[in-house]
Design a protein around this motif. Structure first.
Motif, mmCIF file in Angstrom:
data_model
loop_
_atom_site.group_PDB
_atom_site.id
_atom_site.type_symbol
_atom_site.label_atom_id
_atom_site.label_comp_id
_atom_site.label_asym_id
_atom_site.label_seq_id
_atom_site.Cartn_x
_atom_site.Cartn_y
_atom_site.Cartn_z
ATOM 1 N N ASP A 152 -12.346 19.029 -50.306
ATOM 2 C CA ASP A 152 -12.619 19.466 -51.672
ATOM 3 C C ASP A 152 -12.399 18.270 -52.598
ATOM 4 O OD1 ASP A 152 -12.239 20.503 -54.372
ATOM 5 O OD2 ASP A 152 -12.100 22.479 -53.438
ATOM 6 N N PRO A 153 -13.364 17.922 -53.450
ATOM 7 C CA PRO A 153 -13.212 16.761 -54.332
ATOM 8 C C PRO A 153 -11.976 16.839 -55.228
ATOM 9 C CG PRO A 153 -15.465 17.595 -54.406
ATOM 10 C CD PRO A 153 -14.664 18.558 -53.602
ATOM 11 N N SER A 154 -11.492 18.041 -55.525
ATOM 12 C CA SER A 154 -10.312 18.185 -56.384
ATOM 13 C C SER A 154 -9.009 18.139 -55.586
ATOM 14 C CB SER A 154 -10.387 19.495 -57.173
ATOM 15 O OG SER A 154 -10.344 20.604 -56.300
ATOM 16 N N GLY A 155 -9.099 17.932 -54.278
ATOM 17 C CA GLY A 155 -7.915 17.852 -53.422
ATOM 18 C C GLY A 155 -7.879 18.982 -52.420
ATOM 19 N N GLY A 156 -7.250 18.730 -51.297
ATOM 20 C CA GLY A 156 -7.173 19.733 -50.249
ATOM 21 C C GLY A 156 -8.509 19.937 -49.577
ATOM 22 N N VAL A 157 -8.666 21.109 -48.975
ATOM 23 C CA VAL A 157 -9.895 21.421 -48.246
ATOM 24 C C VAL A 157 -10.338 22.840 -48.549
ATOM 25 C CG1 VAL A 157 -9.379 19.820 -46.349
ATOM 26 C CG2 VAL A 157 -8.677 22.214 -46.157
ATOM 27 N N ASN A 158 -11.600 23.095 -48.259
ATOM 28 C CA ASN A 158 -12.163 24.445 -48.273
ATOM 29 C C ASN A 158 -12.459 24.797 -46.820
ATOM 30 O OD1 ASN A 158 -12.353 24.824 -51.182
ATOM 31 N ND2 ASN A 158 -13.906 23.228 -51.084
#
Length: 167
Positions: A152-158
């Motif tokens: 995820d570009p905002s951090g973490g993952v989807n």
């Protein structure tokens, strides 16, 4: 079949309603099959249930999203359930859950690899391409699962988990 044409109408109804507003009704798919639908919630937190003689489908978003996955697979610890959809009929069932997770791809894939192994599901497919990883497996009784994880570009993952079983 034409019965899937009712889905956009139901989702539009859900988006227009206020919090906890209930909309419901019946439909005919044009082939003589009848069903019912109900919508609860608003455009951020909703649950839509569609029932017919062939089975039931539940679509949930926001706080109303289900954390249940098929085959007893667990939700990643502290994951935020974004949406879910599940369906069942007399012989088969399936679900899809979308998660936002504050972890790395490898950690999430390793967690689900262990989940699949503990459920007796053999991993048959592994893909790693760019910012996406995916594993897929099949159980001894025909159940199947596919787990894909993207950065995820905002951090973490989807993560998207799709699983089901049938006779």
């Amino acid at each position: 079949m034409n019965k899937l044409l009712i889905l956009p109408l139901v989702l539009i109804t859900a988006a227009c309603g206020g919090n906890d507003e209930v909309a419901s009704g019946t439909f005919d798919d044009g082939d003589g099959n009848e069903g019912s639908y109900s919508v609860r919630g608003d455009d951020e937190n909703s649950e839509t249930v569609i029932k017919s003689d062939e089975g039931e489908v539940r679509i949930s978003t926001g706080s109303k999203a289900s954390a249940d996955l098929p085959m007893g697979i667990a939700i990643y610890p502290d994951a935020d359930v974004q949406s879910s959809i599940s369906g069942l009929d007399g012989q088969s069932s399936g679900a899809m859950v979308v998660l936002k997770i504050d972890a790395g791809q490898n950690d999430v894939i390793d967690f689900y690899r262990a989940q699949l192994k503990s459920k007796g599901i053999d991993i048959k497919t592994e893909v790693k391409a760019g910012d996406m990883q995916m594993i897929g497996g099949e159980g001894k009784n025909g159940e199947g699962v596919n787990i894909s994880v993207t950065t995820d570009p905002s951090g973490g993952v989807n993560a998207m988990i799709i699983g089901g079983s049938g006779k």
